[in-house]
Structures are given as C-alpha cells and as structure tokens.
Design an enzyme around this catalytic site. Structure first.
Site, PDB file in Angstrom:
ATOM      1  N   ASP A 225       0.840  -1.198   0.000  1.00  0.00           N
ATOM      2  CA  ASP A 225       0.000   0.000   0.000  1.00  0.00           C
ATOM      3  C   ASP A 225       0.872   1.244   0.000  1.00  0.00           C
ATOM      4  OD1 ASP A 225      -2.491   1.255  -0.089  1.00  0.00           O
ATOM      5  OD2 ASP A 225      -2.458   1.627   2.058  1.00  0.00           O
TER       6      ASP A 225
ATOM      7  N   TYR B  40       1.204   5.680  -0.449  1.00  0.00           N
ATOM      8  CA  TYR B  40       0.734   6.880   0.249  1.00  0.00           C
ATOM      9  C   TYR B  40       1.029   8.022  -0.706  1.00  0.00           C
ATOM     10  CZ  TYR B  40       0.559   9.892   4.545  1.00  0.00           C
ATOM     11  OH  TYR B  40       0.267  10.811   5.522  1.00  0.00           O
TER      12      TYR B  40
ATOM     13  N   HIS C 274      -4.154  13.940   0.521  1.00  0.00           N
ATOM     14  CA  HIS C 274      -4.316  13.044   1.669  1.00  0.00           C
ATOM     15  C   HIS C 274      -3.094  13.100   2.586  1.00  0.00           C
ATOM     16  CE1 HIS C 274      -5.272   9.461   4.029  1.00  0.00           C
ATOM     17  NE2 HIS C 274      -4.095   8.970   3.728  1.00  0.00           N
TER      18      HIS C 274
ATOM     19  N   ARG D 129       1.263  15.406  12.707  1.00  0.00           N
ATOM     20  CA  ARG D 129       2.569  15.989  13.028  1.00  0.00           C
ATOM     21  C   ARG D 129       2.594  17.504  12.970  1.00  0.00           C
ATOM     22  NH1 ARG D 129       3.515  11.606   9.859  1.00  0.00           N
ATOM     23  NH2 ARG D 129       3.417  12.913   8.017  1.00  0.00           N
TER      24      ARG D 129
ATOM     25  N   GLU E  14     -10.337   3.938   3.493  1.00  0.00           N
ATOM     26  CA  GLU E  14      -9.485   4.720   2.605  1.00  0.00           C
ATOM     27  C   GLU E  14      -9.903   4.410   1.183  1.00  0.00           C
ATOM     28  OE1 GLU E  14      -5.307   4.208   3.586  1.00  0.00           O
ATOM     29  OE2 GLU E  14      -5.486   5.730   5.167  1.00  0.00           O
TER      30      GLU E  14
ATOM     31  N   GLU F 247      -9.212   4.080  -2.416  1.00  0.00           N
ATOM     32  CA  GLU F 247      -7.996   3.890  -3.213  1.00  0.00           C
ATOM     33  C   GLU F 247      -8.320   3.133  -4.497  1.00  0.00           C
ATOM     34  OE1 GLU F 247      -4.486   2.516  -1.182  1.00  0.00           O
ATOM     35  OE2 GLU F 247      -5.221   3.124   0.781  1.00  0.00           O
TER      36      GLU F 247
ATOM     37  N   ASP G 122      -8.976   0.409   1.872  1.00  0.00           N
ATOM     38  CA  ASP G 122      -7.972   0.029   2.870  1.00  0.00           C
ATOM     39  C   ASP G 122      -8.533   0.394   4.252  1.00  0.00           C
ATOM     40  OD1 ASP G 122      -5.613  -0.478   4.252  1.00  0.00           O
ATOM     41  OD2 ASP G 122      -4.722   1.451   3.707  1.00  0.00           O
TER      42      ASP G 122
ATOM     43  N   ARG H 249      -7.738   4.063  13.006  1.00  0.00           N
ATOM     44  CA  ARG H 249      -6.871   5.235  13.223  1.00  0.00           C
ATOM     45  C   ARG H 249      -6.272   5.295  14.615  1.00  0.00           C
ATOM     46  NH1 ARG H 249      -5.871   6.157   8.110  1.00  0.00           N
ATOM     47  NH2 ARG H 249      -7.762   6.596   6.922  1.00  0.00           N
TER      48      ARG H 249
ATOM     49  N   GLN I 241      -3.471   2.835  14.688  1.00  0.00           N
ATOM     50  CA  GLN I 241      -2.427   3.395  13.821  1.00  0.00           C
ATOM     51  C   GLN I 241      -1.616   4.481  14.528  1.00  0.00           C
ATOM     52  OE1 GLN I 241      -4.072   4.987  10.182  1.00  0.00           O
ATOM     53  NE2 GLN I 241      -2.090   5.558   9.314  1.00  0.00           N
TER      54      GLN I 241
ATOM     55  N   TYR J  24       2.412   3.451  14.765  1.00  0.00           N
ATOM     56  CA  TYR J  24       2.989   3.617  13.420  1.00  0.00           C
ATOM     57  C   TYR J  24       4.436   4.100  13.387  1.00  0.00           C
ATOM     58  CZ  TYR J  24       2.809   8.743  12.786  1.00  0.00           C
ATOM     59  OH  TYR J  24       3.035  10.087  12.855  1.00  0.00           O
TER      60      TYR J  24
ATOM     61  N   LYS K  84      -3.957  -1.761   9.757  1.00  0.00           N
ATOM     62  CA  LYS K  84      -4.340  -1.954   8.354  1.00  0.00           C
ATOM     63  C   LYS K  84      -4.529  -3.420   8.007  1.00  0.00           C
ATOM     64  CE  LYS K  84      -3.295   2.444   7.103  1.00  0.00           C
ATOM     65  NZ  LYS K  84      -4.106   3.302   6.231  1.00  0.00           N
TER      66      LYS K  84
ATOM     67  N   THR L 297      -8.895  -5.587   3.666  1.00  0.00           N
ATOM     68  CA  THR L 297      -8.832  -4.660   2.534  1.00  0.00           C
ATOM     69  C   THR L 297      -9.822  -5.185   1.516  1.00  0.00           C
ATOM     70  OG1 THR L 297      -6.498  -4.167   2.941  1.00  0.00           O
ATOM     71  CG2 THR L 297      -7.330  -3.706   0.731  1.00  0.00           C
TER      72      THR L 297
ATOM     73  N   THR M 210      -4.645   6.819  -0.454  1.00  0.00           N
ATOM     74  CA  THR M 210      -5.963   7.443  -0.439  1.00  0.00           C
ATOM     75  C   THR M 210      -6.038   8.568  -1.462  1.00  0.00           C
ATOM     76  OG1 THR M 210      -6.091   6.928   1.893  1.00  0.00           O
ATOM     77  CG2 THR M 210      -7.681   8.529   1.051  1.00  0.00           C
TER      78      THR M 210
ATOM     79  N   GLU N 123     -10.124  12.491   7.373  1.00  0.00           N
ATOM     80  CA  GLU N 123     -10.013  13.809   6.752  1.00  0.00           C
ATOM     81  C   GLU N 123     -11.360  14.518   6.699  1.00  0.00           C
ATOM     82  OE1 GLU N 123      -7.281  13.532   3.046  1.00  0.00           O
ATOM     83  OE2 GLU N 123      -7.931  11.518   3.549  1.00  0.00           O
TER      84      GLU N 123
HETATM   85 MN    MN Z   1      -3.956   3.088   2.466  1.00  0.00          MN
END
Ligand code: MN
Length: 425
Positions: free
Chosen positions: A131, A133, A138, A147, A204, A206, A236, A240, A243, A247, A256, A260, A352, A366
């Site tokens: 997967d 990013y 996104h 962050r 997600e 995708e 996906d 959260r 995650q 992560y 994750k 899927t 995403t 989001e």
């Molecule tokens: Mn993903």
C-alpha cells in the site's frame, strides 16, 4: 475520446451500464451451488469464459487459461496475449463481429448468465499486497493532523512514492462483512495504553493496480506500465487509533491488517487506455528513474457512500483518480529498484485519493478532521468515524462519449466487535 462500441447483448448498449463492450472486465462468479468460474461482464450478463474455452471459442496456445477460478494464468502472460484475448472477446460480442456465439442459440443460452443472482468471488489470487501513500492532498491532511502543518509532508515524499508491505491474506471481495477490530490504543492524553475495540475505524478510498507479467530486477516506469494488467477499487480499512499508537517508526501494522476490500471486476488497463490523464506538475523534479514518460494516470470519477443500518446510502465524498501525485507505473518501478521480484497477482494500493476541497476527501479521518468536524448525514445523525452497522461503498466510473467504464461496487458492512478475544471465562 472513443465512442460506444455496440454489442448484440442489448443491455451493454446503454450510456448508464458500467459494462459496455468498451469495458469487458474480468471476474469470477458462481450460480447456485455451482463451482466458481471465470467470467466477463457485458451489460447485465456475465459471459462464461471457462465454458467458452471448453467449447473452443476462445483458445490460446498451450495449457488452458480458465480451468481454475482466477485470472492469474492469463495475467502471468505477456501483454500481447492479454490484447489477443481482449480482441477475441470483442469480436465475439460486437454487433458486427464473428457470429459464432451470436448465431448459436444453444451455446448463447449456456454462455451468458444473468449477473443478477450470480455470486461474485475474488477475481484473482493476491500474491502480495503493498500500500502506497501517493495522494498529496491526503498526505498533507493526515500529516497536518498527526505531526502539524510544518512537518505535514515527510522530507522524502516529493522524491519517492512511499509505501509499506501489507498483508495479501487480508484482501477480500466486495460484500464481505468486516468485523470491528480490537487493538492496543493510547490517546495523546492517556497515561498508558489499553486493549479495546477500535473507536476510530475508517475507510481509505484507493485504486488497486494488479501486476500481471512478473519481473525480476529493476524495471523502468515505461516497462512497469506494461506489466500492469488492470485496476480495481480498493478500500484500505484503517483503525486510526491503533495506527496513531503503533505507526512510528516502522509504519502501519495492525491498523491496516483487519481487511482490505476490492471490487469484484478487474478493469483492464486496455479498457482504461482512452482515459489517460497527466500527473500533476512536479514541485521538485523527480530523479530520472522515476520520471513520467507520458500521461500515466486515468480520469476516473470516484465516490464514497455511507448507509447507516437500515438507512439509505448517501454520498459523502467525490474525487478523481487523476488527483494522485504518483502513477501506479511509478510505484511499481520504485518497488523494483532494489531488485525486488514482482509476482503475478501483486496488488498495489494507490494511497488514499483525496482532492483539494473538503468534499473530495477519501477518508473519514479527513472528512471529519480527526473527529473535530463531524459529518452531517442527510438522513439525520453525524459521523466522525464508522459506526456499527454502517455499510461503506466505493464507486468508480470513467466517462466516455455516451458510455461509462465502471468497476462495480466495492462495499462492506461493519459488524460490532466480538467480545474480548483473550478473555477466558
Ligand atoms: Mn492506504
């Protein structure tokens, strides 16, 4: 932009059907207690490829391609063989093509199965799943939330399509129910982690690119493009809260790995060829081995629907695959740079697909901005993340001149978490 190609299968000739002769996506189906077989969607029907091969109407040299319920054997061959099969199918189904099937009433009745009432299965065996990013909107949105705005895009992001190795075992076909996962959670204000059902379960939106012809060693972006057999919609599912805690520094893991979901029909790269679109302008020039070699994305309208338990499905997001920063070919080329062999059935998630506006965001994280701005549902109620009983759907369509190349639905209903899997009574 090409026009609608007419078929003698009448239901394939409307502007609304996702499966005109221009599309011809590949799936695996069964009827009643019958064994799963390879099929091709045409209008409201499925053409039984396994039967046609047995009858000698489609034949490739050597061993049979459709004696197992997956498209992997065809996928593993060179692109010229994919093109030859597609040309033969178009000839058999076109209004002005070979009448061998059209004029044989007995064979036609056996080879064309109504899609309604057929059960759809995984269309291919997933070898491995990666997967990426690679959507800038996104990555900027999530980076800002996780962050802060100064560090939203990681320093490598504009130079390589970053990704992680996922779990092939977790990939399921549309319609499969999804169980809310348990995991280790620790919010920013918690003193210690706890083990509990995810409270921030998400989607997600995708696209999944499917590797056909295998490779062994580095391949160029141009070569990579010719190794991609086709595309599916891909959800996906993402926890959260799991995650956020797990992560760093190695990326997502359990967040994750619940499931899927993919759409049931492989839309071939050949069917999408008229819808090629450019990647966005490059803020930083890519190194030569990842540079674009033509328009490598596709103009595919994408949307997300949410249906609460017992309620109507409503659209909660709308975007386009052409919003991606990196194409699947660039992702595949990057994947091989270290010498990594790629196998038939390798599945590459795009990352995403979000767009610039709020209504274009491809995840609830989001859309609700981390739960701070819950979505208002038109049927009443709000959503920050998925609630038990919600059915989430992804939809995709490339629109031509009087026809639509669609993917079929990519849906999943979320069931309540089971009791603590480690509790011993
Ligand atoms: Mn993903």
């Amino acid at each position: 932009m090409s026009d609608l190609h007419l078929s003698w299968v009448e239901s394939a000739n409307s502007a609304e059907t996702p499966f005109p002769l221009n599309n011809l996506p590949y799936g695996v189906f069964s009827v009643g207690d019958g064994l799963p077989r390879c099929g091709v969607a045409i209008g409201e029907m499925i053409l039984d490829a396994t039967l046609l091969e047995g009858e000698g109407l489609i034949r490739m040299d050597g061993a049979p391609l459709f004696d197992a319920p997956s498209w992997n054997k065809l996928m593993s061959r060179p692109r010229a063989d994919w093109d030859a099969l597609r040309a033969r199918l178009i000839d058999l189904l076109a209004q002005d093509g070979d009448p061998a099937l059209k004029d044989n009433a007995d064979l036609r009745a056996r080879a064309l199965v109504p899609m309604e009432g057929a059960r759809l299965h995984m269309p291919f065996a997933v070898a491995e799943y990666t997967d990426f990013y690679a959507g800038r909107h996104h990555a900027s949105n999530v980076g800002t939330m996780f962050r802060g705005p100064e560090n939203a895009l990681p320093p490598n992001w504009l130079h390589i399509p970053i990704g992680y190795n996922g779990r092939a075992s977790s990939v399921v076909v549309s319609g499969t129910e999804i169980r809310r996962p348990w995991g280790q959670l620790k919010g920013p204000n918690d003193d210690a982690p706890r083990f509990a059902p995810s409270q921030r379960f998400d989607i997600e939106l995708e696209m999944g690119a499917i590797v056909g012809t295998p490779s062994d060693g580095p391949i160029t972006v141009d070569e990579a493009d010719s190794h991609i057999f086709g595309y599916v919609l891909l959800n996906d599912w993402s926890a959260r809260d799991i995650q956020a805690w797990e992560y760093q520094p190695l990326g997502p893991f359990q967040a994750k790995a619940t499931a899927t979901t993919i759409s049931p029909w492989i839309v071939t790269a050949a069917a999408l060829e008229p819808f090629r679109a450019d990647t966005p302008a490059r803020e930083v020039e890519l190194l030569p081995h990842l540079r674009d070699c033509g328009p490598m994305l596709y103009d595919i309208d994408l949307s997300v629907t949410l249906a609460p338990e017992g309620g109507q499905a409503e659209e909660i997001a709308r975007t386009n695959y052409a919003e991606m920063y990196y194409s699947a070919a660039q992702q595949l080329a990057h994947h091989t740079t270290c010498g990594c062999p790629m196998r038939t059935g390798d599945l590459l998630g795009s990352g995403t697909v979000s767009g610039p506006e709020r209504g274009n965001r491809g995840s609830l994280l989001e859309l609700s901005w981390g739960g701070k701005e819950p979505l208002e549902l038109s049927g009443g109620g709000t959503r920050s993340f998925i609630e038990d009983g919600d059915t989430l759907g992804l939809h995709g369509a490339a629109r031509g001149n009087g026809f639509t190349v669609g993917f079929g639905p990519c849906t999943g209903k979320v069931l309540p978490a089971l009791p603590d899997p480690y509790a011993r009574g």
